[in-house]
Design an enzyme around this catalytic site. Structure first.
Site, PDB file in Angstrom:
ATOM      1  N   GLU A 148       0.247  -0.040  17.384  1.00  0.00           N
ATOM      2  CA  GLU A 148      -0.445   1.048  16.695  1.00  0.00           C
ATOM      3  C   GLU A 148      -1.883   1.171  17.222  1.00  0.00           C
ATOM      4  OE1 GLU A 148      -0.241   0.545  12.520  1.00  0.00           O
ATOM      5  OE2 GLU A 148      -1.085   2.528  12.088  1.00  0.00           O
ATOM      6  N   ARG A 190      10.718 -16.057  16.167  1.00  0.00           N
ATOM      7  CA  ARG A 190      11.904 -16.226  15.326  1.00  0.00           C
ATOM      8  C   ARG A 190      13.193 -15.830  16.034  1.00  0.00           C
ATOM      9  NH1 ARG A 190       7.725 -14.755  12.398  1.00  0.00           N
ATOM     10  NH2 ARG A 190       8.255 -12.542  12.466  1.00  0.00           N
TER      11      ARG A 190
END
Ligand code: AMP
Length: 178
Positions: A102, A65
């Protein structure tokens, strides 16, 4: 110069719960893109912020994007556009920077010799969350000798603290903050 208000812009950001996975509130920019005034306002605010002493000559857009905002901004400001892509997408010789998620790691790539020293680069993405993605893109720019003037986003998720991870000297600008 267009002039949609923050409230008008925010009304065109759609919150999609649990996308792409449970617990993520996805900020969907597509309603904003379909509104010409809103899209132009975002581009104008970024180009106004990065003018004068903060002027840039290359936009680095982050897949995917970041391409939408970055390419439009580059065309609007008559600057170069350089894509930073996810692994395996760019066809020619490329540089690569890995960054931690993560769980595990991811990487971004940029074609070799996309930049030369002296380039003043603005890194662009739609959203800054934890900041890991944009920091990897900044590392790629530095690897190729570019000077990172700034990092610009349509949306900043301030509660995730991404801005604090961006190196000192890089001007951070977000059109909308949450
Ligand atoms: P981060 O590396 O954590 O700053 O994540 C930023 C990248 O993930 C950007 O390329 C965004 O497009 C995407 N992203 C992260 N969180 C969101 C969200 N809540 N809504 C939409 N895109 C997101």
């Amino acid at each position: 110069m267009t002039n949609a208000s923050d409230d008008a812009l925010k009304a065109l950001i759609r919150d999609v719960p649990d996308f792409p996975k449970p617990g993520i509130l996805f900020k969907d920019i597509t309603p904003m893109l379909s509104n010409p005034d809103a899209f132009a306002t975002v581009l104008d605010r970024i180009s106004a912020h990065f003018s004068g002493p903060r002027a840039f000559d290359v936009v680095v857009g982050i897949e995917s994007r970041g391409f939408i905002f970055g390419a439009a901004l580059a065309a609007r400001t008559a600057t170069s556009f350089v894509p930073v892509r996810k692994p395996g997408k760019l066809p020619a010789a490329k540089d690569r920077v890995e960054y931690s998620l993560e769980y595990g790691t991811d990487a971004l790539e940029m074609h070799k010799n996309s930049l030369h020293s002296g380039n003043r680069v603005l890194v662009v993405d739609d959203v800054i969350a934890t900041g890991g993605t944009v920091c990897a893109a900044i590392d790629l720019v530095k690897l190729q000798g570019g000077q990172v003037v700034g990092a610009a986003f349509a949306i900043e998720l301030g509660f995730l603290g991404g801005r604090k991870r961006i190196p000192e000297g890089v001007e951070v600008f977000s059109v909308l903050a949450y």
